[in-house]
Design an enzyme around this catalytic site. Structure first.
Site, PDB file in Angstrom:
ATOM      1  N   LYS A 141       0.848  -1.198   0.000  1.00 45.32           N
ATOM      2  CA  LYS A 141       0.000   0.000   0.000  1.00 45.32           C
ATOM      3  C   LYS A 141       0.883   1.249   0.000  1.00 45.32           C
ATOM      4  O   LYS A 141       1.906   1.291   0.684  1.00 45.32           O
ATOM      5  CB  LYS A 141      -0.896  -0.030   1.239  1.00 45.32           C
ATOM      6  CG  LYS A 141      -1.957   1.066   1.290  1.00 45.32           C
ATOM      7  CD  LYS A 141      -2.820   0.919   2.558  1.00 45.32           C
ATOM      8  CE  LYS A 141      -3.904   1.997   2.639  1.00 45.32           C
ATOM      9  NZ  LYS A 141      -4.725   1.867   3.866  1.00 45.32           N
ATOM     10  N   SER A 200      -9.692   2.039   3.071  1.00 46.63           N
ATOM     11  CA  SER A 200      -8.817   2.760   2.183  1.00 46.63           C
ATOM     12  C   SER A 200      -7.820   1.872   1.422  1.00 46.63           C
ATOM     13  O   SER A 200      -7.218   2.323   0.458  1.00 46.63           O
ATOM     14  CB  SER A 200      -8.038   3.800   2.987  1.00 46.63           C
ATOM     15  OG  SER A 200      -7.166   3.158   3.907  1.00 46.63           O
ATOM     16  N   SER A 227      -9.933  -0.278   7.249  1.00 40.38           N
ATOM     17  CA  SER A 227      -9.332  -0.096   5.923  1.00 40.38           C
ATOM     18  C   SER A 227      -8.667  -1.327   5.328  1.00 40.38           C
ATOM     19  O   SER A 227      -8.294  -1.313   4.155  1.00 40.38           O
ATOM     20  CB  SER A 227      -8.314   1.052   5.964  1.00 40.38           C
ATOM     21  OG  SER A 227      -8.977   2.288   5.920  1.00 40.38           O
TER      22      SER A 227
END
Lengths: 492, 478
Positions: free
Chosen positions: A79, A154, A178
């Site tokens: 990420k 997210s 997330s």
């Protein structure tokens, strides 16, 4: 395309050990898949092909010498919020355009030490603020099961990449859901470890008291493997705890007998999507069949969780994001004096959701409002934590939905931030309480969108939730279904 | 007659702690490097970095608290203080808000012979910020200083004059240097302070409106700015004006304080607990061990010097003012077995050398052992005082063994009666007028004759024996 690049870490690892494929094969297959599929999904924001292939060649040599760690030659996506030396780390924000990390996050370094290849950077909501991955300077990520739908957020890029077969496994971060929510929206496994289980050093902070790094994978066993590799005390993170790290894969015995699983009634509300409700209830029944006992539980302060979460998270974020000022790195807009420069830089390069949260956080910490908001939120947080402590005296883990709905359409909720925030209702509690949570696929809607089952365990109860998740997964086939954009052809 | 005014001053003194590394990272805590050399992603506030508390900084703060008689908080924590400024890498400073390490305590001062106790409000630990440098048309930030452990000592508003503020800072510095907590080197910015100052008519109980003067980095500047500010406030009130609560800046060149634009100081710091650090919990045993490691403090040492070595109060004060000098003196006193002589040497010759050369005592080649041995040579009448001063001068230049210098320079004192008598006869024969003067009652003439004998002996004659011989030869003065 027939390598285990599209299967699981366990399968790929076995193939590498048996010599039926090389790490270069794995990486090449993934690079080709990314080439063909990423533009439809927008999951990766950057891939360093040459570096990945070089690492793969080195891993193959290491393995040929009979050396190498538990993840030697295994490619992992990261990420965009986690620092990897030399790679961009833009946190999907314009304000960090051109920024490259001068150091490795501890979790990343630990994967590297086990031989993992850091394949590329995955899209996300800007600074991990969002639940739909629509708040990204790189543009929205699309759900592989239906590209008109959001992948969740997210860590939307991580989940979409794993679901679509363009990542074997990925790292995400979870501040209020997330990891678990996008895993659920995309039909992956997502683990949010206990606060303090994995070092946060090198994770660009959104809300420091809530953030945790965790894996998004295709199987529970893979999540366990990555957790084992990343866990443990880190002298660089004072909030990481010095607890022993078990071999989490070894704990996946499939045996649920004697386990008590709680159903918190506050998580099965009227407003919940009926297909989600049905899928989760059927998963609960399945666990009973596997030998677990199901008990009714109450977590009475659940209704205050969203408000509490959005006060604490935004307060911490308002300070954490203050450093992005254009002085030392990232974007800078010229100004008449430093304050003017900050204002122009931050106005021009933060996205609207990030600005909204900075303003909220600044407000709740302001003189005269602190007691009414931040201090009160901390007190409620303690009550929520107590709820869980109480619950875990009555059961070993909790079963809940991950999200009240399956993935929704792109743009469907962007006009209504409150509606978007309310979608986090079942996930924020684990972050507030500091406990661990796992999302495993438990069904599909009629429209073909995945549904996730959430397992919540006490602090450092990862072994339990992984064991339950694994037993459930191995006795169902939800995790073996593939979306239409699937990059890998037939599974190996 | 116009009313008299009372002055109330409180000081917030920032002291850089003498640790090897910075407070949150492993970068060196040093002064004088090239800009942005002693930096890393942590002290530069790069994304993803986290602070790790340097326990030595906690120890030094607690030691300071123990020396100042503070109560040590067993549970203490850090908080974020938010404000935007280019010298703040994170745009928040990690400081301590409501749970500082130390509470209470006091500092003893003496001004014009009057002793006074200044109460300490609290001491907390925080990080120092970077340093902004301004060039033609541009500014640069040097982050070497960012993350230096900084202790803030907040006094109560007990100081009532510029002199008292000056004395307080000196006393504080003396204690902190004694404890090895900080070098308190003002040129290097080790010690800086913010001043809170208010005045009120003598008849008024309640404190007047205060102004704050920020960022003072010399004691002299504190004294001058307070002298100005006190007068400004009193003049303002006398002419019926009003004091506004504001932050003022000291303009050293013009010698005035000036109000800063409100934008420059109107902050809402939005304190909240630092989530990246655990609270500091101090164990009883740890605090006790630190307490036991404390050195004797200047005030106690001064009293001991007076009683143990029978030194005059003034001399004891001068000797303890600097720990290195006091340590040196004690070694010389012990090695020579003559504290009085040790004190005399230190108070006269040594102080002169230190002041002439602007030197630190530890940097001089003369060791306490050498000075002790020299005093012994004098006491054993091996060398006389003039000779000893020659030896001292040599030791100050290049060190060495006093006896060897006496031998090499032929400075051994002559006490042989025959030799002395010859020089005495010589002086009497050559100076009949002085002899007559002395016999006529002029004591000074004897000193002159004595000088002649010393000269003839090239300074080596034993002075008391010469004096005796002269008196015997010439009889008592008439």
């Amino acid at each position: 395309m027939a390598t285990p690049a599209f299967s699981s870490i366990s399968t790929a690892r076995a193939a590498l050990q048996q010599g039926t494929c090389s790490s270069v094969d794995l990486v090449s297959d993934l690079l080709a898949a990314i080439e063909s599929k990423n533009s439809a999904l927008n999951a990766y924001v950057s891939v360093d092909r040459e570096a990945a292939l070089a690492q793969a060649r080195a891993a193959d040599k290491t393995r040929a010498r009979g050396e190498g760690g538990t993840l030697c030659g295994i490619p992992i996506g990261v990420k965009d919020v986690l620092n990897v030396t030399g790679q961009p780390c833009q946190c999907a924000s314009d304000i960090l355009k051109g920024y490259r990390s001068p150091y490795d996050a501890t979790a990343v370094a630990r994967l590297r030490n086990q031989g993992a290849i850091l394949l590329g950077r995955l899209n996300m909501d800007e600074f991990a603020m969002g639940s739909s991955n629509e708040n990204s300077a790189f543009g929205a990520v699309r759900n592989p099961w239906d590209t008109d739908h959001v992948p969740g957020g997210s860590s939307g890029g991580s989940a979409a990449a794993v679901a679509a077969g363009i990542a074997l496994a990925a790292l995400g971060t979870d501040t209020g859901g997330s990891i678990r929510q996008p895993a659920s929206f995309c039909g992956c496994v997502g683990l949010k470890p206990t606060y303090g289980r994995i070092s946060r050093f090198g994770l660009t902070a959104f809300a420091s008291s809530l953030d945790q790094i965790g894996p998004i994978t295709r199987t529970v066993a893979d999540a366990a493997a990555l957790l084992t590799a990343m866990s443990g005390h880190d002298p660089m993170d004072s909030t990481s705890l010095d607890q022993p790290v078990p071999d989490y894969e070894a704990g996946l015995t499939g045996d649920l007998t004697g386990l008590k699983l709680g159903l918190p009634r506050e998580y099965f509300l009227d407003g919940i999507d009926s297909e989600v409700d049905a899928a989760v209830r059927s998963a609960v029944a399945h666990c009973e069949k596997l030998g677990a006992e199901v008990v009714d539980i109450s977590l009475p302060h659940t209704k205050y969780a969203i408000a509490t979460y959005y006060i604490i998270a935004t307060a911490e974020a308002s300070a954490n994001l203050a450093r992005f000022d254009g002085v030392r790195y990232g974007a800078r807009e010229a100004g008449q004096d430093p304050l003017d420069m900050y204002g122009r830089t931050r106005a021009a390069h933060f996205g609207p959701e990030v600005k909204r949260r900075i303003i909220l956080g600044t407000y709740v910490l302001s003189s005269g409002y602190y007691d009414a908001y931040y201090l009160r939120a901390q007190k409620v947080r303690t009550l929520i934590r107590n709820d869980f402590e109480q619950a875990f005296t009555q059961c070993d883990a909790l079963l809940t939905p991950v999200s009240p709905t399956p993935a929704y359409r792109l743009g469907e909720r962007t006009a209504d931030p409150i509606q978007m925030y309310l979608g986090d209702i079942f996930t924020v509690t684990a972050n507030l309480a500091g406990i661990c949570g796992l999302s495993v696929p438990c069904g599909f809607t009629q429209a073909g969108l995945p549904v996730g089952l959430q397992l919540l365990g006490p602090a450092f109860g990862e072994e339990t939730i992984l064991k339950v998740g694994h037993a459930y997964e191995q006795s169902t086939d939800w995790h073996q279904r593939r979306p239409g954009v699937w990059a890998g052809g037939a599974d190996v | 007659m116009s009313e008299e005014y009372k002055v109330s001053i409180g000081l917030e003194t920032h002291v850089q702690l003498k640790t090897r590394s910075k407070i949150w990272c492993g970068c060196a805590n040093v002064f004088g490097s090239e800009p942005n050399v002693d930096v890393c992603p942590i002290c530069l506030g790069y994304p993803g970095t986290m602070p790790v508390l340097n326990r030595e900084a906690v120890k030094l703060t607690v030691l300071s608290g123990l020396m100042l008689g503070c109560e040590i908080n067993r549970y203490s924590k850090f908080d974020r203080k938010s404000y935007f400024y280019p010298d703040m890498p994170k745009n928040y400073q990690i400081s301590q808000y409501d749970k500082p390490l130390c509470l209470g305590g006091s500092v003893e001062i003496e001004v014009n012979g009057k002793k006074k106790t200044i109460r300490i409000h609290r001491i907390h630990l925080e990080e120092d910020v970077a340093k902004n440098n301004h060039f033609d048309g541009a500014s640069g930030v040097d982050f070497n200083r960012a993350g230096t452990p900084l202790m803030e000592i907040v006094s109560e508003p007990d100081l009532e004059s510029a002199d008292e503020a000056f004395a307080y800072l000196q006393a504080l510095k003396q204690i902190l240097v004694y404890g090895g907590v900080s070098d308190c080197n003002l040129e290097q910015g080790n010690m800086r302070c913010d001043i809170n100052c208010s005045v009120r008519p003598e008849s008024q109980e309640q404190l007047g409106t205060k102004t704050e003067i920020k960022n003072m980095n010399t004691f002299k500047g504190v004294h001058r700015s307070l002298t100005y500010e006190i007068k400004r406030q009193i003049d303002e009130l006398r002419k019926g004006g009003k004091i506004y609560q504001e932050t003022r800046r000291w303009d050293d060149e013009q010698g005035v304080t000036k109000a800063m634009r409100s934008k420059e100081y109107a902050h809402d710091y939005r304190y909240f607990p630092e989530p990246d650090l655990m609270p500091v919990v101090l164990e009883e045993a740890e605090i006790e061990a630190w307490q036991a490691s404390l050195p004797e403090l200047p005030a106690t040492r001064r009293q001991r010097f007076i009683s143990e070595y029978s030194l005059p109060e003034y001399d004891a004060g001068v000797l303890v003012a600097e720990k290195a000098i006091a340590d040196y003196f004690e070694q010389v006193a012990e090695l020579s077995g003559n504290a009085k002589a040790a004190s005399n040497w230190m108070m006269t010759e040594m102080m002169r050398v230190l002041s002439d050369r602007d030197a630190e005592i530890v940097d001089l080649p003369i060791t306490p052992a050498a000075l002790g041995a020299l005093i012994k040579l004098v006491d054993d009448k091996v060398v006389n005082m003039p000779g000893a001063k020659t030896v001292f001068a040599e030791l100050v230049e290049q060190g060495g063994d006093p006896q060897a210098i006496v031998d090499a320079k032929g400075l051994a004192q002559v006490s042989d009666t025959a030799a002395l008598d010859a020089w005495v006869e010589e002086a009497i024969a050559a100076n009949p007028k002085s002899v007559a003067d002395y016999q006529g009652g002029k004591q000074a003439a004897l000193q002159f004759l004595m000088g002649q004998v010393m000269k003839a002996s090239r300074g080596k004659a034993n002075p008391p024996m010469v004096l005796d011989a002269l008196r015997e030869r010439l009889g008592a003065a008439g």
